[in-house]
Scaffold this motif. Structure first.
Motif, PDB file in Angstrom:
ATOM      1  N   VAL A 151       0.791  -1.410  -0.311  1.00 16.56           N
ATOM      2  CA  VAL A 151       0.260  -0.020  -0.245  1.00 16.56           C
ATOM      3  C   VAL A 151       0.682   1.342   0.451  1.00 16.56           C
ATOM      4  O   VAL A 151       0.659   2.213  -0.946  1.00 16.56           O
ATOM      5  CB  VAL A 151      -1.552  -0.022   0.754  1.00 16.56           C
ATOM      6  CG1 VAL A 151      -1.762   1.424   0.791  1.00 16.56           C
ATOM      7  CG2 VAL A 151      -1.851  -0.888   0.591  1.00 16.56           C
ATOM      8  N   TRP A 152       2.066   1.172   0.527  1.00 18.25           N
ATOM      9  CA  TRP A 152       3.095   2.504   0.324  1.00 18.25           C
ATOM     10  C   TRP A 152       3.348   2.620  -0.347  1.00 18.25           C
ATOM     11  O   TRP A 152       3.836   4.097  -0.683  1.00 18.25           O
ATOM     12  CB  TRP A 152       4.032   2.372   2.190  1.00 18.25           C
ATOM     13  CG  TRP A 152       4.368   2.938   2.001  1.00 18.25           C
ATOM     14  CD1 TRP A 152       6.326   3.180   2.187  1.00 18.25           C
ATOM     15  CD2 TRP A 152       3.933   4.069   2.495  1.00 18.25           C
ATOM     16  NE1 TRP A 152       6.666   4.888   2.352  1.00 18.25           N
ATOM     17  CE2 TRP A 152       5.273   5.512   2.603  1.00 18.25           C
ATOM     18  CE3 TRP A 152       3.522   5.264   3.253  1.00 18.25           C
ATOM     19  CZ2 TRP A 152       5.916   6.915   3.727  1.00 18.25           C
ATOM     20  CZ3 TRP A 152       3.429   6.221   3.715  1.00 18.25           C
ATOM     21  CH2 TRP A 152       4.644   7.420   3.927  1.00 18.25           C
ATOM     22  N   ALA A 153       3.393   1.391  -1.302  1.00 20.29           N
ATOM     23  CA  ALA A 153       4.046   1.479  -2.019  1.00 20.29           C
ATOM     24  C   ALA A 153       3.422   1.980  -3.758  1.00 20.29           C
ATOM     25  O   ALA A 153       3.363   1.973  -5.021  1.00 20.29           O
ATOM     26  CB  ALA A 153       5.044   0.184  -2.600  1.00 20.29           C
ATOM     27  N   ARG A 154       1.888   1.426  -3.210  1.00 19.20           N
ATOM     28  CA  ARG A 154       0.932   2.225  -4.631  1.00 19.20           C
ATOM     29  C   ARG A 154       1.434   3.006  -5.115  1.00 19.20           C
ATOM     30  O   ARG A 154       1.721   3.896  -5.362  1.00 19.20           O
ATOM     31  CB  ARG A 154      -0.467   2.131  -3.766  1.00 19.20           C
ATOM     32  CG  ARG A 154      -1.224   1.847  -4.975  1.00 19.20           C
ATOM     33  CD  ARG A 154      -1.279   0.374  -5.702  1.00 19.20           C
ATOM     34  NE  ARG A 154      -1.993  -0.416  -6.379  1.00 19.20           N
ATOM     35  CZ  ARG A 154      -2.227  -0.539  -7.473  1.00 19.20           C
ATOM     36  NH1 ARG A 154      -0.627  -0.482  -8.304  1.00 19.20           N
ATOM     37  NH2 ARG A 154      -2.536  -0.791  -8.325  1.00 19.20           N
ATOM     38  N   ASN A 155       0.779   3.078  -6.337  1.00 16.56           N
ATOM     39  CA  ASN A 155       2.005   4.057  -7.572  1.00 16.56           C
ATOM     40  C   ASN A 155       1.079   5.048  -7.834  1.00 16.56           C
ATOM     41  O   ASN A 155       0.113   4.810  -9.334  1.00 16.56           O
ATOM     42  CB  ASN A 155       2.203   2.976  -9.245  1.00 16.56           C
ATOM     43  CG  ASN A 155       2.795   4.131  -9.855  1.00 16.56           C
ATOM     44  OD1 ASN A 155       3.034   5.725  -9.825  1.00 16.56           O
ATOM     45  ND2 ASN A 155       3.454   4.038 -10.832  1.00 16.56           N
ATOM     46  N   VAL A 156       0.669   5.854  -6.569  1.00 14.77           N
ATOM     47  CA  VAL A 156      -0.435   6.815  -7.263  1.00 14.77           C
ATOM     48  C   VAL A 156      -0.269   8.142  -7.575  1.00 14.77           C
ATOM     49  O   VAL A 156      -1.028   9.065  -7.536  1.00 14.77           O
ATOM     50  CB  VAL A 156      -1.143   7.123  -5.751  1.00 14.77           C
ATOM     51  CG1 VAL A 156      -2.082   5.979  -5.436  1.00 14.77           C
ATOM     52  CG2 VAL A 156      -0.718   7.533  -4.574  1.00 14.77           C
ATOM     53  N   GLU A 157       1.290   7.684  -7.713  1.00 12.74           N
ATOM     54  CA  GLU A 157       2.048   9.578  -8.368  1.00 12.74           C
ATOM     55  C   GLU A 157       2.399   8.983  -9.773  1.00 12.74           C
ATOM     56  O   GLU A 157       2.977   9.879 -10.477  1.00 12.74           O
ATOM     57  CB  GLU A 157       3.221   9.010  -7.451  1.00 12.74           C
ATOM     58  CG  GLU A 157       2.756   9.839  -5.555  1.00 12.74           C
ATOM     59  CD  GLU A 157       3.505   8.506  -5.632  1.00 12.74           C
ATOM     60  OE1 GLU A 157       3.645   8.365  -3.669  1.00 12.74           O
ATOM     61  OE2 GLU A 157       2.973   7.320  -5.704  1.00 12.74           O
ATOM     62  N   TYR A 159       4.697   6.812 -10.618  1.00 15.36           N
ATOM     63  CA  TYR A 159       5.807   7.231 -11.495  1.00 15.36           C
ATOM     64  C   TYR A 159       6.449   6.214 -11.929  1.00 15.36           C
ATOM     65  O   TYR A 159       6.394   5.183 -12.525  1.00 15.36           O
ATOM     66  CB  TYR A 159       7.134   6.775  -9.429  1.00 15.36           C
ATOM     67  CG  TYR A 159       6.488   5.600  -8.920  1.00 15.36           C
ATOM     68  CD1 TYR A 159       7.161   4.365  -9.644  1.00 15.36           C
ATOM     69  CD2 TYR A 159       6.235   5.557  -8.138  1.00 15.36           C
ATOM     70  CE1 TYR A 159       6.143   3.129  -8.833  1.00 15.36           C
ATOM     71  CE2 TYR A 159       5.451   4.521  -6.947  1.00 15.36           C
ATOM     72  CZ  TYR A 159       5.877   3.498  -8.074  1.00 15.36           C
ATOM     73  OH  TYR A 159       5.212   2.115  -6.958  1.00 15.36           O
ATOM     74  N   ASP A 160       7.744   6.287 -12.531  1.00 15.97           N
ATOM     75  CA  ASP A 160       8.850   5.360 -13.501  1.00 15.97           C
ATOM     76  C   ASP A 160       9.274   4.202 -13.502  1.00 15.97           C
ATOM     77  O   ASP A 160       9.316   3.258 -13.843  1.00 15.97           O
ATOM     78  CB  ASP A 160       8.911   6.544 -14.460  1.00 15.97           C
ATOM     79  CG  ASP A 160       8.116   7.530 -15.513  1.00 15.97           C
ATOM     80  OD1 ASP A 160       7.602   6.879 -15.815  1.00 15.97           O
ATOM     81  OD2 ASP A 160       8.717   8.137 -15.145  1.00 15.97           O
ATOM     82  N   LEU A 161       9.817   4.254 -11.431  1.00 16.60           N
ATOM     83  CA  LEU A 161      11.027   3.188 -11.183  1.00 16.60           C
ATOM     84  C   LEU A 161      10.234   4.117  -9.815  1.00 16.60           C
ATOM     85  O   LEU A 161      10.699   4.765  -9.016  1.00 16.60           O
ATOM     86  CB  LEU A 161      12.212   3.907 -11.699  1.00 16.60           C
ATOM     87  CG  LEU A 161      13.780   3.486 -11.290  1.00 16.60           C
ATOM     88  CD1 LEU A 161      13.972   1.829 -11.303  1.00 16.60           C
ATOM     89  CD2 LEU A 161      14.826   4.107 -11.447  1.00 16.60           C
ATOM     90  N   ILE A 162      10.750   2.377  -9.379  1.00 16.80           N
ATOM     91  CA  ILE A 162      10.723   2.289  -8.092  1.00 16.80           C
ATOM     92  C   ILE A 162      11.853   1.978  -7.810  1.00 16.80           C
ATOM     93  O   ILE A 162      12.286   0.743  -8.252  1.00 16.80           O
ATOM     94  CB  ILE A 162       9.739   1.670  -6.755  1.00 16.80           C
ATOM     95  CG1 ILE A 162       9.172   1.813  -5.757  1.00 16.80           C
ATOM     96  CG2 ILE A 162       9.125   0.490  -7.686  1.00 16.80           C
ATOM     97  CD1 ILE A 162       8.294   1.286  -5.406  1.00 16.80           C
ATOM     98  N   ILE A 163      12.228   2.342  -5.816  1.00 10.71           N
ATOM     99  CA  ILE A 163      13.886   1.719  -6.347  1.00 10.71           C
ATOM    100  C   ILE A 163      14.328   1.258  -4.930  1.00 10.71           C
ATOM    101  O   ILE A 163      13.583   2.107  -3.376  1.00 10.71           O
ATOM    102  CB  ILE A 163      15.386   2.342  -6.443  1.00 10.71           C
ATOM    103  CG1 ILE A 163      15.429   3.235  -7.706  1.00 10.71           C
ATOM    104  CG2 ILE A 163      16.482   1.938  -5.499  1.00 10.71           C
ATOM    105  CD1 ILE A 163      16.189   4.298  -7.953  1.00 10.71           C
ATOM    106  N   TYR A 164      14.616   0.108  -4.275  1.00  4.48           N
ATOM    107  CA  TYR A 164      14.678  -0.467  -3.014  1.00  4.48           C
ATOM    108  C   TYR A 164      16.163  -0.592  -2.392  1.00  4.48           C
ATOM    109  O   TYR A 164      16.692  -1.075  -3.595  1.00  4.48           O
ATOM    110  CB  TYR A 164      13.951  -1.585  -2.797  1.00  4.48           C
ATOM    111  CG  TYR A 164      12.106  -1.235  -2.019  1.00  4.48           C
ATOM    112  CD1 TYR A 164      11.987  -1.524  -1.579  1.00  4.48           C
ATOM    113  CD2 TYR A 164      11.784  -2.249  -3.804  1.00  4.48           C
ATOM    114  CE1 TYR A 164      10.170  -1.265  -1.833  1.00  4.48           C
ATOM    115  CE2 TYR A 164      10.486  -1.601  -3.948  1.00  4.48           C
ATOM    116  CZ  TYR A 164       9.223  -1.419  -2.597  1.00  4.48           C
ATOM    117  OH  TYR A 164       8.174  -1.265  -2.482  1.00  4.48           O
ATOM    118  N   VAL A 165      16.431   0.292  -1.433  1.00  9.09           N
ATOM    119  CA  VAL A 165      18.052  -0.591  -0.678  1.00  9.09           C
ATOM    120  C   VAL A 165      17.920  -1.385   0.188  1.00  9.09           C
ATOM    121  O   VAL A 165      16.804  -0.715   1.028  1.00  9.09           O
ATOM    122  CB  VAL A 165      19.112   1.191  -0.986  1.00  9.09           C
ATOM    123  CG1 VAL A 165      18.615   1.481  -1.869  1.00  9.09           C
ATOM    124  CG2 VAL A 165      18.589   1.744   0.469  1.00  9.09           C
ATOM    125  N   ALA A 166      19.068  -2.181   0.346  1.00 10.31           N
ATOM    126  CA  ALA A 166      18.616  -2.740   1.662  1.00 10.31           C
ATOM    127  C   ALA A 166      19.902  -3.775   2.246  1.00 10.31           C
ATOM    128  O   ALA A 166      21.139  -3.783   1.245  1.00 10.31           O
ATOM    129  CB  ALA A 166      17.390  -4.043   1.336  1.00 10.31           C
TER     130      ALA A 166
END
Length: 260
Positions: A151-157, A159-166
């Motif tokens: 839900v936090w990542a849901r693409n309501v903006e 966006y073209d690219l989502i990046i996770y660092v871990a």
């Protein structure tokens, strides 16, 4: 605007709670990138490893690592992205910083602190989702445990690219693999996850599995398990437009509001 975005994925071991040594080693890795690059993505807490001793490694937004990031971004003419421990107003944050060649910085404080490790007891959780634009690409930066919360990542903006660092441990790497692919598919965006390798100061083992997925969930890279390596991947914005217009899945997304 760039139709193509070239990303360097830095999958590396980290020296436990030693920012100076990590900066030194990462300087070599970044300098060795010979191909043209737009984004260089480092792991979560790249100066220290996933430590619950923030006072030992914390810096300010005027500290040595931010100065170093600005220099790296300017020399490489690329955005450098990763998270580190930041001290601000008497609180500690696991903060993702996205530093552009111009010196402009976008920050994101990790929203979902990892309660299993007690991260919530020593770090203050973020409250704002962030996107930034670079060369015509809208990018959403998130951190590690955020991956488990769609839900936090849901693409309501849009966006073209989502990046996770871990710093995602080997014992649960199957979830990492599955969820990165899912985030790409459900949000019709490219999804990149950058994880570390090696052992940390608590003897937790990390096996990497850094990856890049396209909007249909196809994997784009060939990073091997446990490899300390820099991998280049090229993203095509025309492909996003093509499949979003053809499939229209985002048009059917649910409307919702978040309570923080």
């Amino acid at each position: 605007m760039n139709s193509e975005l070239k990303v360097a994925i830095v999958q590396t071991a980290l020296v436990w709670e030693n920012p100076e040594e990590n900066r030194r080693l990462l300087s070599y890795k970044i300098a060795a990138i010979s191909a043209d690059v737009d984004l260089v993505v480092l792991p979560e807490m790249f100066t220290s490893g996933f430590t619950m001793n923030p006072a030992e490694v914390a810096e300010t937004m005027e500290g040595n690592t931010i100065v170093w990031l600005k220099k790296q971004a300017k020399v490489k003419q690329a955005v450098i992205i990763g998270s580190l421990v930041i001290s601000e107003n008497g609180k500690f944050y696991n903060r993702m910083v996205c530093v552009e060649p111009s010196g402009t910085i976008t920050t994101y404080n990790k929203r979902h602190t990892f309660t299993l490790a007690g991260e919530h007891k020593v770090y203050t959780a973020g409250t704002e989702k962030v996107t930034f634009s670079y060369k015509g690409w809208k990018i959403c930066p998130l951190v590690c445990y955020d991956l488990r919360f769609p839900v936090w990542a849901r693409n309501v903006e849009d966006y073209d690219l989502i990046i996770y660092v871990a710093n995602w441990p080997k014992i649960r790497i199957g979830a990492w693999d599955a969820l990165l692919k899912a985030r790409a598919i459900e949000n019709m965006a490219y999804c990149i996850g950058v994880n570390r390798v090696g052992l940390d100061g608590n003897n937790f083992e990390y096996s990497g599995h850094s990856a890049a997925y396209d909007v249909l969930g196809n994997r784009l890279d060939i990073i091997l398990e446990n490899q300390d390596v820099v991998e280049m991947v090229s993203l095509d914005k025309a492909a996003i437009k093509k499949y979003r217009e053809k499939l229209n899945f985002l048009n059917d997304r649910d409307n919702f509001t978040l309570e923080i």
